[in-house]
Design an enzyme around this catalytic site. Structure first.
Site, PDB file in Angstrom:
ATOM      1  N   LYS A  64      31.937  29.759  -2.179  1.00 55.04           N
ATOM      2  CA  LYS A  64      31.957  28.480  -1.452  1.00 55.04           C
ATOM      3  C   LYS A  64      31.914  28.698   0.068  1.00 55.04           C
ATOM      4  O   LYS A  64      31.116  28.076   0.771  1.00 55.04           O
ATOM      5  CB  LYS A  64      33.200  27.655  -1.846  1.00 55.04           C
ATOM      6  CG  LYS A  64      33.198  27.273  -3.335  1.00 55.04           C
ATOM      7  CD  LYS A  64      34.394  26.429  -3.727  1.00 55.04           C
ATOM      8  CE  LYS A  64      35.726  27.167  -3.661  1.00 55.04           C
ATOM      9  NZ  LYS A  64      35.804  28.326  -4.604  1.00 55.04           N
ATOM     10  N   THR A  65      32.764  29.590   0.557  1.00 53.36           N
ATOM     11  CA  THR A  65      32.765  29.875   1.997  1.00 53.36           C
ATOM     12  C   THR A  65      31.430  30.493   2.405  1.00 53.36           C
ATOM     13  O   THR A  65      30.846  30.137   3.440  1.00 53.36           O
ATOM     14  CB  THR A  65      33.917  30.843   2.347  1.00 53.36           C
ATOM     15  OG1 THR A  65      35.121  30.339   1.774  1.00 53.36           O
ATOM     16  CG2 THR A  65      34.079  30.987   3.838  1.00 53.36           C
ATOM     17  N   ASP A 109      38.242  24.059   3.706  1.00 59.11           N
ATOM     18  CA  ASP A 109      38.566  24.736   2.459  1.00 59.11           C
ATOM     19  C   ASP A 109      39.783  24.049   1.846  1.00 59.11           C
ATOM     20  O   ASP A 109      40.578  23.451   2.564  1.00 59.11           O
ATOM     21  CB  ASP A 109      38.888  26.208   2.774  1.00 59.11           C
ATOM     22  CG  ASP A 109      38.695  27.103   1.564  1.00 59.11           C
ATOM     23  OD1 ASP A 109      38.215  26.631   0.519  1.00 59.11           O
ATOM     24  OD2 ASP A 109      39.025  28.303   1.671  1.00 59.11           O
ATOM     25  N   THR A 158      39.029  24.133  -5.272  1.00 57.43           N
ATOM     26  CA  THR A 158      39.143  24.805  -6.561  1.00 57.43           C
ATOM     27  C   THR A 158      39.540  23.790  -7.629  1.00 57.43           C
ATOM     28  O   THR A 158      39.517  24.087  -8.802  1.00 57.43           O
ATOM     29  CB  THR A 158      40.229  25.898  -6.506  1.00 57.43           C
ATOM     30  OG1 THR A 158      41.395  25.332  -5.902  1.00 57.43           O
ATOM     31  CG2 THR A 158      39.769  27.080  -5.685  1.00 57.43           C
ATOM     32  N   ARG A 217      33.720  38.112  -5.650  1.00 57.10           N
ATOM     33  CA  ARG A 217      34.753  38.734  -4.819  1.00 57.10           C
ATOM     34  C   ARG A 217      35.508  39.806  -5.599  1.00 57.10           C
ATOM     35  O   ARG A 217      35.852  40.857  -5.054  1.00 57.10           O
ATOM     36  CB  ARG A 217      35.731  37.712  -4.245  1.00 57.10           C
ATOM     37  CG  ARG A 217      36.618  38.376  -3.169  1.00 57.10           C
ATOM     38  CD  ARG A 217      37.713  37.489  -2.654  1.00 57.10           C
ATOM     39  NE  ARG A 217      37.171  36.316  -1.998  1.00 57.10           N
ATOM     40  CZ  ARG A 217      37.820  35.161  -1.954  1.00 57.10           C
ATOM     41  NH1 ARG A 217      38.985  35.030  -2.524  1.00 57.10           N
ATOM     42  NH2 ARG A 217      37.277  34.154  -1.341  1.00 57.10           N
TER      43      ARG A 217
END
Ligand code: ADP
Length: 334
Positions: A64-65, A109, A158, A217
């Site tokens: 997302k980032t 975020d 999330t 990640r």
């Protein structure tokens, strides 16, 4: 401690930033989301207008980032990064918004964690590019209208379900990131090995991909550990054997399940006959925070079919019973 949870909650270090894709063409997977974003970016650029507001949802570590930074690059605009819990009061939001330039992106975020008192101000900011804030107190109190530059709000969450309907409806696009499949993840792992100049065999990359819970990640962090392992216990190359041994050492099994995942399933089976049981109850029993279970462990267990979420609570599926070596009994399973 739990490697998976640690990986997903730690702030990003310099080496990780170097791995971030910078453009659409660098970004693997998420085909539908990418296509939608390309359409919006193309149209905005053709019209010479700022991008419309976009909401990205999905479990942590899926990009997302990264996508928000890519959108900034593709639009040629600045991305200002903040997060929901940091925006404590309306004045904080006003400060952020009035500092933006025309066309800038504001990335929030964990937008589901924005306080309700702040959220209401976001509505007019997003819709009409202005906010009315109260200044002074008592008899001098008055409302002042601030006009804002046309900006783009990129929200990430999330927990889509925790967002209010009025906030959600103000995003032109709401798009969900899904766990990556093994072959896409293998590609990401091979790209990471290339950037870090780590020798690898494709079978080694595939082994990591199978155990990385569909999450880039986590995959990148596993590459780091597998590199160390190969240097210390092997010949320096990430092979299938060395990767498998490294991941066994981290207690991540062939399905990507870690000790916490298994503990959750064991507690459900042994103490609650497979459920239904509330997540909070399970969290106390395994000594983990409920929100970590909910954001990190549960979505993966559900996606892989070990767990189901029902109105009565969480239920272990037949596959869940079997993966911890037990036969379904009692509870909702019979
Ligand atoms: P989120 O914001 O959803 O928690 P991030 O955008 O921080 O996730 O992604 C975590 C890391 O995973 C990034 O540092 C990036 O290097 C990597 N990553 C994410 N998505 C991709 C992708 N599609 N291709 C390659 N690397 C990715």
């Amino acid at each position: 401690t739990d490697f998976i949870e640690q990986t997903l909650s730690a702030p990003e270090n310099a080496e990780e930033s170097a791995l971030r894709p910078l453009s659409f063409s660098d970004f693997a997977g998420q085909d539908k989301t990418l296509e939608r974003l390309k359409v919006m970016v193309g149209a905005a650029r053709d019209r010479g207008e700022p991008l419309n507001h976009i909401l990205l949802s999905g479990p942590p570590g899926l990009g997302k980032t990264t996508l928000s930074l890519i959108l900034g690059n593709e639009m040629g605009t600045k991305v200002n990064i903040t997060s929901g819990p940091v925006i404590d009061k309306p004045a904080d939001l006003a400060g952020l918004l009035t500092n933006l330039n025309e066309g800038d992106i504001l990335f929030i975020d964990e937008i589901h964690r924005i306080p309700k008192t702040v959220e209401e101000y976001l509505y007019s900011a997003m819709e009409d590019f202005r906010i009315d804030i109260m200044i002074d107190q008592g008899p001098n109190a008055r409302s002042v209208r601030l006009n804002l530059p046309r900006f783009t709000l990129l929200g990430a969450t999330t927990r889509m379900g925790l967002l209010t309907a009025p906030l959600r409806s103000r995003f032109t696009l709401q798009t969900r990131l899904n766990y990556y499949n093994h072959s896409v993840l293998q590609g990401i792992i091979e790209r990471t090995c290339g950037i870090l100049e780590v020798p690898f065999e494709p079978a080694g990359a595939a082994e990591i991909a199978r155990r990385a819970r569909g999450t880039p990640r986590i995959a990148n962090n596993l590459v780091n550990f597998c590199r160390d392992y190969a240097q210390q216990r092997g010949n320096g190359t990430i092979t299938q054997t060395s990767a498998a041994a490294a991941l066994e050492l981290l207690e991540i099994d062939q399905r990507g399940l870690d000790e916490m995942d298994k503990q959750v399933m064991r507690v459900m089976a042994e103490n609650y006959r497979g459920g239904p049981v509330g997540l909070g109850t399970v969290a106390v029993a395994v000594g983990e925070e409920a929100h970590t279970l909910e954001e990190v462990h549960e979505p993966f267990l559900i996606q892989e079919g070990y767990l189901q979420r029902t109105a009565q609570g969480r239920v272990l599926t037949e596959k869940g019973w079997h993966v911890i070596g037990l036969e379904p009994k009692g509870g909702a399973q019979t």
